[in-house]
Design a protein around this motif. Structure first.
Motif, PDB file in Angstrom:
ATOM      1  N   ILE B  65       0.716  -1.263   0.023  1.00  0.00           N
ATOM      2  CA  ILE B  65      -0.051  -0.085   0.135  1.00  0.00           C
ATOM      3  C   ILE B  65       0.970   1.165  -0.017  1.00  0.00           C
ATOM      4  O   ILE B  65       1.742   1.519   0.846  1.00  0.00           O
ATOM      5  CB  ILE B  65      -0.878   0.086   1.292  1.00  0.00           C
ATOM      6  N   THR B  66       0.630   2.051  -0.747  1.00  0.00           N
ATOM      7  CA  THR B  66       1.193   3.411  -0.719  1.00  0.00           C
ATOM      8  C   THR B  66       0.427   4.608  -0.606  1.00  0.00           C
ATOM      9  O   THR B  66      -0.456   4.633  -1.117  1.00  0.00           O
ATOM     10  CB  THR B  66       2.025   4.039  -2.104  1.00  0.00           C
ATOM     11  N   GLY B  67       0.943   5.645   0.010  1.00  0.00           N
ATOM     12  CA  GLY B  67       0.250   6.923   0.342  1.00  0.00           C
ATOM     13  C   GLY B  67      -0.468   7.010   1.447  1.00  0.00           C
ATOM     14  O   GLY B  67      -0.918   6.167   1.980  1.00  0.00           O
ATOM     15  N   GLY B  68      -0.958   8.076   1.723  1.00  0.00           N
ATOM     16  CA  GLY B  68      -1.987   8.607   2.741  1.00  0.00           C
ATOM     17  C   GLY B  68      -1.325   8.597   4.030  1.00  0.00           C
ATOM     18  O   GLY B  68      -1.736   8.281   5.169  1.00  0.00           O
ATOM     19  N   THR B 134       9.710  11.466   7.377  1.00  0.00           N
ATOM     20  CA  THR B 134       9.227  11.175   8.741  1.00  0.00           C
ATOM     21  C   THR B 134       8.257  10.253   8.655  1.00  0.00           C
ATOM     22  O   THR B 134       8.038   9.476   9.695  1.00  0.00           O
ATOM     23  CB  THR B 134       8.732  12.488   9.033  1.00  0.00           C
ATOM     24  N   ALA B 135       7.787   9.599   7.782  1.00  0.00           N
ATOM     25  CA  ALA B 135       6.674   8.722   7.776  1.00  0.00           C
ATOM     26  C   ALA B 135       7.312   7.228   7.437  1.00  0.00           C
ATOM     27  O   ALA B 135       7.761   6.911   6.390  1.00  0.00           O
ATOM     28  CB  ALA B 135       5.600   8.816   6.602  1.00  0.00           C
ATOM     29  N   PRO B 136       7.354   6.639   8.569  1.00  0.00           N
ATOM     30  CA  PRO B 136       7.889   5.024   8.404  1.00  0.00           C
ATOM     31  C   PRO B 136       7.181   4.029   7.485  1.00  0.00           C
ATOM     32  O   PRO B 136       5.845   4.226   7.384  1.00  0.00           O
ATOM     33  CB  PRO B 136       7.952   4.677   9.827  1.00  0.00           C
ATOM     34  N   GLY B 137       7.948   3.062   6.961  1.00  0.00           N
ATOM     35  CA  GLY B 137       7.088   1.904   6.412  1.00  0.00           C
ATOM     36  C   GLY B 137       6.645   0.980   7.511  1.00  0.00           C
ATOM     37  O   GLY B 137       7.169   1.032   8.514  1.00  0.00           O
ATOM     38  N   VAL B 146       0.620 -10.664   4.036  1.00  0.00           N
ATOM     39  CA  VAL B 146       1.533  -9.667   4.382  1.00  0.00           C
ATOM     40  C   VAL B 146       0.800  -8.367   3.908  1.00  0.00           C
ATOM     41  O   VAL B 146       0.591  -8.158   2.738  1.00  0.00           O
ATOM     42  CB  VAL B 146       2.932  -9.881   4.096  1.00  0.00           C
ATOM     43  N   PHE B 147       0.900  -7.417   4.672  1.00  0.00           N
ATOM     44  CA  PHE B 147       0.505  -5.885   4.168  1.00  0.00           C
ATOM     45  C   PHE B 147       1.693  -4.922   4.631  1.00  0.00           C
ATOM     46  O   PHE B 147       2.113  -4.939   5.668  1.00  0.00           O
ATOM     47  CB  PHE B 147      -0.543  -5.630   5.330  1.00  0.00           C
ATOM     48  N   ILE B 148       2.026  -4.148   3.666  1.00  0.00           N
ATOM     49  CA  ILE B 148       3.364  -3.481   3.667  1.00  0.00           C
ATOM     50  C   ILE B 148       2.656  -1.890   3.405  1.00  0.00           C
ATOM     51  O   ILE B 148       2.129  -1.802   2.211  1.00  0.00           O
ATOM     52  CB  ILE B 148       4.139  -3.730   2.861  1.00  0.00           C
ATOM     53  N   ALA B 149       2.911  -1.085   4.228  1.00  0.00           N
ATOM     54  CA  ALA B 149       2.192   0.362   4.198  1.00  0.00           C
ATOM     55  C   ALA B 149       3.560   1.379   3.917  1.00  0.00           C
ATOM     56  O   ALA B 149       4.121   1.304   4.613  1.00  0.00           O
ATOM     57  CB  ALA B 149       1.395   0.977   4.908  1.00  0.00           C
TER      58      ALA B 149
END
Lengths: 412, 412
Positions: B65-68, B134-137, B146-149
């Motif tokens: 997932i990317t964004g937000g 500043t926003a970590p994965g 598995v969900f990766i943001a």
């Protein structure tokens, strides 16, 4: 009302091409008040296409499909459309005539067997003419949902959207009024901007939504308003933009989609000034960015890409002694390059760039990402040292951005 | 094994930005044998995010997932992740320390309240360090999926993918071997190419798939092979490429992703030649394209963007009488520009472009889309007239492509 976009083709999934078609379609639908609820990219596989079409049809009124309409064996969209609509292919005379015309006029040869097959379309489909190619657009309906299939070649798709799809959608559907407005800012980071705008943002009316879009050191703000009363919406958005101007006016490049290079062009034209460039590490991208604007020839006279050190002295005319004394990547050389470009081209303003874009330090005198920018003006020369990261393409893009911001500031 | 990508953000749906992140992710997953089954772009809305996550989890093993994840109010991904995983946010000390370091070192100011919130992550999440932001994965698991943001800022996401996501995926999953090979061709249209390759294509083994990717007058072929026996696959693909070389070898630019400008660079280096450019209608894009290649300074000496007619005479040194006699947009002037660039920069080869990129005829002498290209070589000068369409950006891009193909042909 809502639409979905389905893009077909492994090349998007495996990351070989970037899906710019959806971006174009989303923008154009937004302009006529149709919201894109979802974009789905899937492979060239029959079952996957059928599943995606059914899922989208359950959610929205219009489904736009791109890709998979070429004459080659990997393209299965047309056969799959027939299956979905329980239809069969038949030769369309108009499409065939158009294909033959394209071959006779532009390719100066008879239509190939493979391309004759492009004239086969599902019998229920309304054909949307593809001015620039052999694969026609197709408009089909099932249980109240409109399906539109278009080729994936961007300029063919764009022409079909503008000439065929949008006019038909406007006739067929009643739509709410949607107003997207972009405010382009520079010089403030996303979170600082958010803090400066916190009170204003909290007081936005509920039908106006705000988004922050940061990119390469700049932040674009987007206001999205929607409703039925166009006048009320336009007035409300205008009022919010006026408040923004008061809050962060000096950091605003433009209201709307005009990029900074277009604003620079407008300011130069307005004041009757001309611009030139002398580029080292940006390698021609400053000149290309400025000249990409329609009508740039009114103010952009030209540039020198003095990539090799020798070309800085022999072509641009920077003194070898200056380079030797300060190094080819220095603020002094950047300033001299700007002044020399101004002199050579007889322009009023000139941008100069020199530095190390990376990825290796090579035989340079400065660290990767250290770049010197200068702008010569009718009154003198301004300069700036900037430090970016290790990515070559990004360093070049950021240096171009920063140099344009310098000219913009000086022209304002 | 398969993955899906979900990109979150209205800016993609309304077409304000192009989704280049998915392209990067798809490419990198493909390299480690993970197939992307679907890319879904959705809005910043809680329900939509939840639905897309559930749907993807039902189909594949990994959901990226990317964004937000920004610090501003329009970003809702983190709260929605908590809802999906029935989790709550807690402050992560390492992330907070990294954010404070970024502020102290680069921004030289204390961490803002808004940015401290970036250190709040779902308690079950494994944090993937965001070196550049500043926003970590975040890596989370539910019912075997598995969900990766990751944040949507491209270079932040790219760094997290390379340093955090890919190594973890490689450890966690067994994967088949996938080999994608691109063959870049030029000078033959898609359907002619398909006819020339028909027999070869029909005889491809079933585990090798072929796709045609046409773009701006060129066609890229992509062979995708998959299986468990890496050696067998590599040998089979090598054999098919050898057959292709026999069939269309003279039209192949490169095997792999190397663009033509990189191949030109390699040929110039190999032969010890240098290159310069003199550009009018392409406005610096030839120079920028060539200099975008890492290490271009070894053979690219520089260029002159002689945009205004006056700069063609005064800076580049083309004789005013020649321009008057043949017009500034003519084959004769293109040739002279190439020769003058070669002379000015002391290079072995030089590219020149002049013509009308459009969109208006303006005060030019030729129709929109008519462009003259020339290449000066150690032995003389070659030139060509090309006719494209009405789209300015496309005409410039095609002229750059064609001019590079001319140099490539001459160097081969």
């Amino acid at each position: 009302m809502q639409a979905e976009i389905i893009t077909i083709g492994d090349e998007i999934l495996i990351g070989q091409i970037v899906d710019s078609n959806s971006s174009f379609i989303g923008r154009k639908l937004g302009e006529i008040g149709i919201d894109v609820a979802q974009i789905t990219s899937i492979s060239d596989q029959r079952e996957h296409i059928l599943t995606a079409m059914s899922a989208a049809a359950a959610r929205v009124d219009v489904v736009l499909i791109t890709g998979g309409l070429g004459p080659t064996k990997d393209d299965v969209t047309k056969a799959t459309l027939c299956e979905f609509f329980q239809d069969s292919l038949q030769e369309n005379e108009e499409v065939l005539a158009h294909i033959e015309m394209l071959f006779t006029t532009y390719l100066k040869k008879p239509t190939s067997e493979l391309n004759r097959l492009q004239a086969m379309v599902p019998s229920q489909a309304i054909v949307l003419k593809n001015e620039y190619g052999t694969a026609p657009g197709m408009w089909m309906e099932k249980d109240g949902t409109v399906f539109i299939a278009m080729p994936g070649v961007p300029f063919e798709m764009e022409n079909i959207m503008l000439s065929g799809v949008l006019p038909r959608l406007q006739t067929k559907f009643e739509r709410p009024f949607i107003l997207h407005t972009t405010i382009q800012t520079y010089g403030i980071g996303e979170s600082d901007l958010a803090m400066q705008l916190e009170d204003w943002e909290d007081n936005l009316p509920p039908f106006i939504k705000l988004a922050y879009l940061p990119q390469l050191g700049r932040v674009r703000l987007r206001l999205s308003a929607r409703g039925t009363d166009q006048k009320r919406i336009e007035e409300a958005v205008a009022k919010e933009i006026a408040s923004l101007q008061k809050l962060i006016g000096t950091s605003i490049v433009s209201i709307g989609e005009d990029p900074i290079e277009k604003r620079i062009g407008a300011l130069l034209k307005e004041k009757g000034y001309t611009l030139a460039a002398a580029e080292s590490c940006t390698g021609g991208k400053v000149a290309h960015t400025i000249s990409a604007v329609e009508g740039a020839s009114a103010y952009f006279v030209g540039g020198i890409v003095s990539y090799a050190t020798r070309s800085k002295t022999e072509v641009l005319g920077v003194e070898a002694s200056l380079i030797e004394r300060y190094s080819v990547t220095s603020i002094e050389v950047a300033e001299r390059m700007a002044l020399k470009a101004k002199e050579k081209f007889g322009s009023d303003y000139a941008i100069a760039t020199t530095g190390n874009a990376g990825p290796d330090k090579g035989d340079g005198d400065v660290e990767v990402g250290t770049i010197f920018l200068a702008v010569a003006t009718p009154d003198g020369v301004s300069s700036k040292e900037v430090r970016f990261g290790k990515n070559r393409a990004q360093n070049v893009a950021r240096a171009v951005n920063k140099s344009l911001e310098m000219v913009f500031n000086l022209l304002k």
